[in-house]
Design a protein around this motif. Structure first.
Motif, PDB file in Angstrom:
ATOM      1  N   ASP A 120      29.747 114.848 128.430  1.00 56.39           N
ATOM      2  CA  ASP A 120      29.225 115.487 129.633  1.00 56.39           C
ATOM      3  C   ASP A 120      28.172 116.544 129.335  1.00 56.39           C
ATOM      4  OD1 ASP A 120      30.883 113.883 131.139  1.00 56.39           O
ATOM      5  OD2 ASP A 120      32.519 115.346 131.154  1.00 56.39           O
ATOM      6  N   TYR A 121      28.041 116.939 128.072  1.00 59.72           N
ATOM      7  CA  TYR A 121      27.038 117.939 127.699  1.00 59.72           C
ATOM      8  C   TYR A 121      25.919 117.363 126.847  1.00 59.72           C
ATOM      9  CZ  TYR A 121      30.406 121.181 129.594  1.00 59.72           C
ATOM     10  OH  TYR A 121      31.272 121.832 130.452  1.00 59.72           O
ATOM     11  N   VAL A 122      25.897 116.039 126.705  1.00 61.56           N
ATOM     12  CA  VAL A 122      24.821 115.376 125.970  1.00 61.56           C
ATOM     13  C   VAL A 122      23.656 115.139 126.920  1.00 61.56           C
ATOM     14  CG1 VAL A 122      24.149 113.279 124.725  1.00 61.56           C
ATOM     15  CG2 VAL A 122      26.434 114.252 124.397  1.00 61.56           C
ATOM     16  N   SER A 123      22.451 115.393 126.450  1.00 56.89           N
ATOM     17  CA  SER A 123      21.247 115.159 127.252  1.00 56.89           C
ATOM     18  C   SER A 123      20.675 113.787 126.910  1.00 56.89           C
ATOM     19  CB  SER A 123      20.196 116.245 126.973  1.00 56.89           C
ATOM     20  OG  SER A 123      20.704 117.528 127.265  1.00 56.89           O
ATOM     21  N   GLY A 124      20.912 112.814 127.779  1.00 57.54           N
ATOM     22  CA  GLY A 124      20.349 111.481 127.579  1.00 57.54           C
ATOM     23  C   GLY A 124      21.059 110.685 126.507  1.00 57.54           C
ATOM     24  N   ASN A 125      20.269 110.136 125.595  1.00 58.29           N
ATOM     25  CA  ASN A 125      20.776 109.240 124.564  1.00 58.29           C
ATOM     26  C   ASN A 125      21.054 110.001 123.267  1.00 58.29           C
ATOM     27  OD1 ASN A 125      20.282 106.834 126.242  1.00 58.29           O
ATOM     28  ND2 ASN A 125      18.127 107.366 125.921  1.00 58.29           N
ATOM     29  N   VAL A 126      21.762 109.342 122.352  1.00 57.68           N
ATOM     30  CA  VAL A 126      22.061 109.916 121.038  1.00 57.68           C
ATOM     31  C   VAL A 126      21.396 109.050 119.975  1.00 57.68           C
ATOM     32  CG1 VAL A 126      23.863 110.471 119.368  1.00 57.68           C
ATOM     33  CG2 VAL A 126      24.271 110.855 121.811  1.00 57.68           C
ATOM     34  N   THR A 127      20.604 109.692 119.119  1.00 64.39           N
ATOM     35  CA  THR A 127      19.907 108.979 118.057  1.00 64.39           C
ATOM     36  C   THR A 127      20.250 109.597 116.707  1.00 64.39           C
ATOM     37  OG1 THR A 127      18.048 108.496 119.548  1.00 64.39           O
ATOM     38  CG2 THR A 127      17.662 108.232 117.186  1.00 64.39           C
ATOM     39  N   LEU A 128      20.668 108.754 115.778  1.00 59.79           N
ATOM     40  CA  LEU A 128      20.864 109.181 114.394  1.00 59.79           C
ATOM     41  C   LEU A 128      19.539 108.941 113.678  1.00 59.79           C
ATOM     42  CD1 LEU A 128      22.368 110.004 111.837  1.00 59.79           C
ATOM     43  CD2 LEU A 128      23.352 107.698 111.751  1.00 59.79           C
ATOM     44  N   THR A 134      11.791 120.494 113.916  1.00 58.27           N
ATOM     45  CA  THR A 134      11.493 121.091 115.228  1.00 58.27           C
ATOM     46  C   THR A 134      12.719 121.154 116.124  1.00 58.27           C
ATOM     47  OG1 THR A 134      10.940 118.987 116.338  1.00 58.27           O
ATOM     48  CG2 THR A 134       9.169 120.110 115.096  1.00 58.27           C
ATOM     49  N   GLU A 135      13.824 120.539 115.700  1.00 59.97           N
ATOM     50  CA  GLU A 135      14.998 120.386 116.560  1.00 59.97           C
ATOM     51  C   GLU A 135      15.711 121.728 116.787  1.00 59.97           C
ATOM     52  OE1 GLU A 135      14.073 116.630 114.424  1.00 59.97           O
ATOM     53  OE2 GLU A 135      14.474 118.687 113.749  1.00 59.97           O
ATOM     54  N   ARG A 136      16.361 121.822 117.936  1.00 58.93           N
ATOM     55  CA  ARG A 136      17.211 122.975 118.234  1.00 58.93           C
ATOM     56  C   ARG A 136      18.593 122.694 117.645  1.00 58.93           C
ATOM     57  NH1 ARG A 136      18.128 127.213 121.953  1.00 58.93           N
ATOM     58  NH2 ARG A 136      20.280 127.317 122.735  1.00 58.93           N
ATOM     59  N   GLU A 152      16.798 115.620 107.154  1.00 55.78           N
ATOM     60  CA  GLU A 152      18.252 115.560 107.091  1.00 55.78           C
ATOM     61  C   GLU A 152      18.721 114.604 108.185  1.00 55.78           C
ATOM     62  OE1 GLU A 152      19.334 119.999 105.377  1.00 55.78           O
ATOM     63  OE2 GLU A 152      19.676 119.574 107.495  1.00 55.78           O
ATOM     64  N   TYR A 153      19.498 113.591 107.811  1.00 51.43           N
ATOM     65  CA  TYR A 153      19.947 112.667 108.857  1.00 51.43           C
ATOM     66  C   TYR A 153      20.882 113.427 109.793  1.00 51.43           C
ATOM     67  CZ  TYR A 153      23.885 112.016 105.582  1.00 51.43           C
ATOM     68  OH  TYR A 153      24.935 112.207 104.726  1.00 51.43           O
ATOM     69  N   SER A 154      20.566 113.336 111.076  1.00 44.13           N
ATOM     70  CA  SER A 154      21.265 114.133 112.085  1.00 44.13           C
ATOM     71  C   SER A 154      21.386 113.337 113.370  1.00 44.13           C
ATOM     72  CB  SER A 154      20.496 115.439 112.368  1.00 44.13           C
ATOM     73  OG  SER A 154      20.372 116.221 111.200  1.00 44.13           O
ATOM     74  N   TYR A 155      22.392 113.696 114.155  1.00 44.02           N
ATOM     75  CA  TYR A 155      22.630 113.071 115.452  1.00 44.02           C
ATOM     76  C   TYR A 155      21.969 113.970 116.497  1.00 44.02           C
ATOM     77  CZ  TYR A 155      26.009 110.473 112.700  1.00 44.02           C
ATOM     78  OH  TYR A 155      26.593 109.677 111.741  1.00 44.02           O
ATOM     79  N   ILE A 156      20.996 113.437 117.226  1.00 37.49           N
ATOM     80  CA  ILE A 156      20.124 114.249 118.068  1.00 37.49           C
ATOM     81  C   ILE A 156      20.026 113.619 119.446  1.00 37.49           C
ATOM     82  CG2 ILE A 156      17.764 115.164 118.290  1.00 37.49           C
ATOM     83  CD1 ILE A 156      17.609 114.875 115.167  1.00 37.49           C
ATOM     84  N   ASP A 157      20.109 114.439 120.493  1.00 34.07           N
ATOM     85  CA  ASP A 157      19.999 113.878 121.846  1.00 34.07           C
ATOM     86  C   ASP A 157      18.561 113.948 122.339  1.00 34.07           C
ATOM     87  OD1 ASP A 157      19.578 116.452 122.917  1.00 34.07           O
ATOM     88  OD2 ASP A 157      21.591 116.625 123.757  1.00 34.07           O
ATOM     89  N   ASP A 158      18.341 113.482 123.580  1.00 34.51           N
ATOM     90  CA  ASP A 158      16.983 113.360 124.094  1.00 34.51           C
ATOM     91  C   ASP A 158      16.301 114.699 124.372  1.00 34.51           C
ATOM     92  OD1 ASP A 158      17.043 110.632 123.912  1.00 34.51           O
ATOM     93  OD2 ASP A 158      17.320 110.255 126.062  1.00 34.51           O
ATOM     94  N   SER A 159      17.058 115.783 124.349  1.00 30.85           N
ATOM     95  CA  SER A 159      16.445 117.104 124.516  1.00 30.85           C
ATOM     96  C   SER A 159      16.010 117.687 123.171  1.00 30.85           C
ATOM     97  CB  SER A 159      17.426 118.066 125.202  1.00 30.85           C
ATOM     98  OG  SER A 159      18.495 118.408 124.330  1.00 30.85           O
ATOM     99  N   GLU A 161      17.951 118.234 120.667  1.00 29.78           N
ATOM    100  CA  GLU A 161      18.987 119.140 120.171  1.00 29.78           C
ATOM    101  C   GLU A 161      19.931 118.399 119.229  1.00 29.78           C
ATOM    102  OE1 GLU A 161      21.734 122.847 121.555  1.00 29.78           O
ATOM    103  OE2 GLU A 161      20.507 121.782 123.005  1.00 29.78           O
ATOM    104  N   VAL A 162      20.176 118.995 118.094  1.00 30.36           N
ATOM    105  CA  VAL A 162      21.088 118.415 117.106  1.00 30.36           C
ATOM    106  C   VAL A 162      22.523 118.524 117.620  1.00 30.36           C
ATOM    107  CG1 VAL A 162      22.025 118.665 114.770  1.00 30.36           C
ATOM    108  CG2 VAL A 162      19.562 118.942 115.173  1.00 30.36           C
ATOM    109  N   LEU A 163      23.261 117.413 117.555  1.00 34.32           N
ATOM    110  CA  LEU A 163      24.684 117.402 117.908  1.00 34.32           C
ATOM    111  C   LEU A 163      25.558 117.434 116.667  1.00 34.32           C
ATOM    112  CD1 LEU A 163      24.614 114.701 120.743  1.00 34.32           C
ATOM    113  CD2 LEU A 163      24.166 117.158 120.905  1.00 34.32           C
ATOM    114  N   CYS A 164      25.029 116.926 115.566  1.00 34.49           N
ATOM    115  CA  CYS A 164      25.735 117.003 114.281  1.00 34.49           C
ATOM    116  C   CYS A 164      24.702 116.903 113.172  1.00 34.49           C
ATOM    117  CB  CYS A 164      26.764 115.881 114.158  1.00 34.49           C
ATOM    118  SG  CYS A 164      27.821 116.020 112.690  1.00 34.49           S
ATOM    119  N   ARG A 165      24.735 117.868 112.276  1.00 36.22           N
ATOM    120  CA  ARG A 165      23.823 117.880 111.113  1.00 36.22           C
ATOM    121  C   ARG A 165      24.523 117.181 109.954  1.00 36.22           C
ATOM    122  NH1 ARG A 165      24.030 121.377 106.779  1.00 36.22           N
ATOM    123  NH2 ARG A 165      22.177 121.215 105.414  1.00 36.22           N
ATOM    124  N   LEU A 166      23.864 116.121 109.425  1.00 35.98           N
ATOM    125  CA  LEU A 166      24.487 115.272 108.418  1.00 35.98           C
ATOM    126  C   LEU A 166      25.855 114.840 108.957  1.00 35.98           C
ATOM    127  CD1 LEU A 166      23.552 117.569 105.385  1.00 35.98           C
ATOM    128  CD2 LEU A 166      22.392 115.462 106.027  1.00 35.98           C
TER     129      LEU A 166
END
Length: 225
Positions: A120-128, A134-136, A152-159, A161-166
């Motif tokens: 519910d707090y993810v903005s759009g899609n999730v991309t690894l 430049t990410e927040r 660094e491979y990271s899980y990032i949403d459409d805003s 913003e990093v959801l998980c670093r490595l």
């Protein structure tokens, strides 16, 4: 909502599937689960006694993955290796809430790197993908963003913003607490893990979480970009 993975990340040796559970109840503890976890933790403690994590193919596989992608080993201990060390140090694992507890113990059992995020707090899609700097990134337990290194491979949403670093650091934005009802799970492996293990582990997360917290789940294979 889509889950995507950059081909370059797969080529580096990351293996990934996702699981999604919607409509769960994480508000209260479950007595049956609490009894089961104690038995399981005792079994895991016995299994890991005397282990050299660097001689274990799966656990060491995450360190090798870091080396392949230019991540410094000393300051970036994989989350699943940390869990093993915490279990051995304390003889148990701290209980946080049902959802987090279940995936932490499954991580110990499978040796895979697992994480959970409030959809519910993810903005759009999730991309690894590989970060570009430049990410927040606001790590769990913090309120202000900190810099993230490029590549660094990271899980990032459409805003952006990093959801998980490595597979190491999750974030405050998608923290799974007792109010979470819709959750997606990271199920990450490396070159030492089979595709079958990832799928079996994702299904185990779904089966145990829905048993003790309700909801409906599905496994998602990310789209390669």
């Amino acid at each position: 909502m889509e889950f995507r993975v950059e081909k370059a990340v797969l080529d580096a040796g990351v293996k990934i599937v996702f699981a999604v559970i919607r409509g769960l109840d994480n508000t209260t503890a479950n007595e049956e689960w609490l009894m089961r976890r104690e038995v399981w933790l005792e079994e895991l403690l016995e299994r890991y006694k005397g282990i050299d994590v660097h001689q274990d193919a799966i656990l060491e596989g995450f360190n090798i993955l870091h080396e392949h992608t230019g991540v410094k080993r000393r300051k970036n201990i994989p989350a699943n290796e940390n869990l093993v060390k915490l279990l051995l140090k304390h003889g148990s694992l701290a209980y946080i809430n049902k959802v987090v507890d279940i995936y932490n113990i499954i991580s110990l059992d499978s040796k895979l790197a697992l994480g959970a995020h409030n959809i519910d707090y993810v903005s759009g899609n999730v991309t690894l993908r590989f970060s570009n700097g430049t990410e927040r990134f606001v790590p769990l337990g913090q309120t202000e963003p900190i810099p993230i290194n490029p590549h660094e491979y990271s899980y990032i949403d459409d805003s952006n913003e990093v959801l998980c670093r490595l597979e190491i650091r999750q974030v405050q934005k998608t923290l799974v607490d007792e109010t979470a009802r819709n959750v997606f799970y990271i199920v990450q492996g490396n070159e030492a893990t089979s595709d079958e293990l990832l799928l079996q582990t994702a299904q185990q997360i779904i089966d145990l979480t829905t048993k003790y917290s309700g909801g409906k789940g599905k496994i998602i294979i990310p789209k390669i970009i």
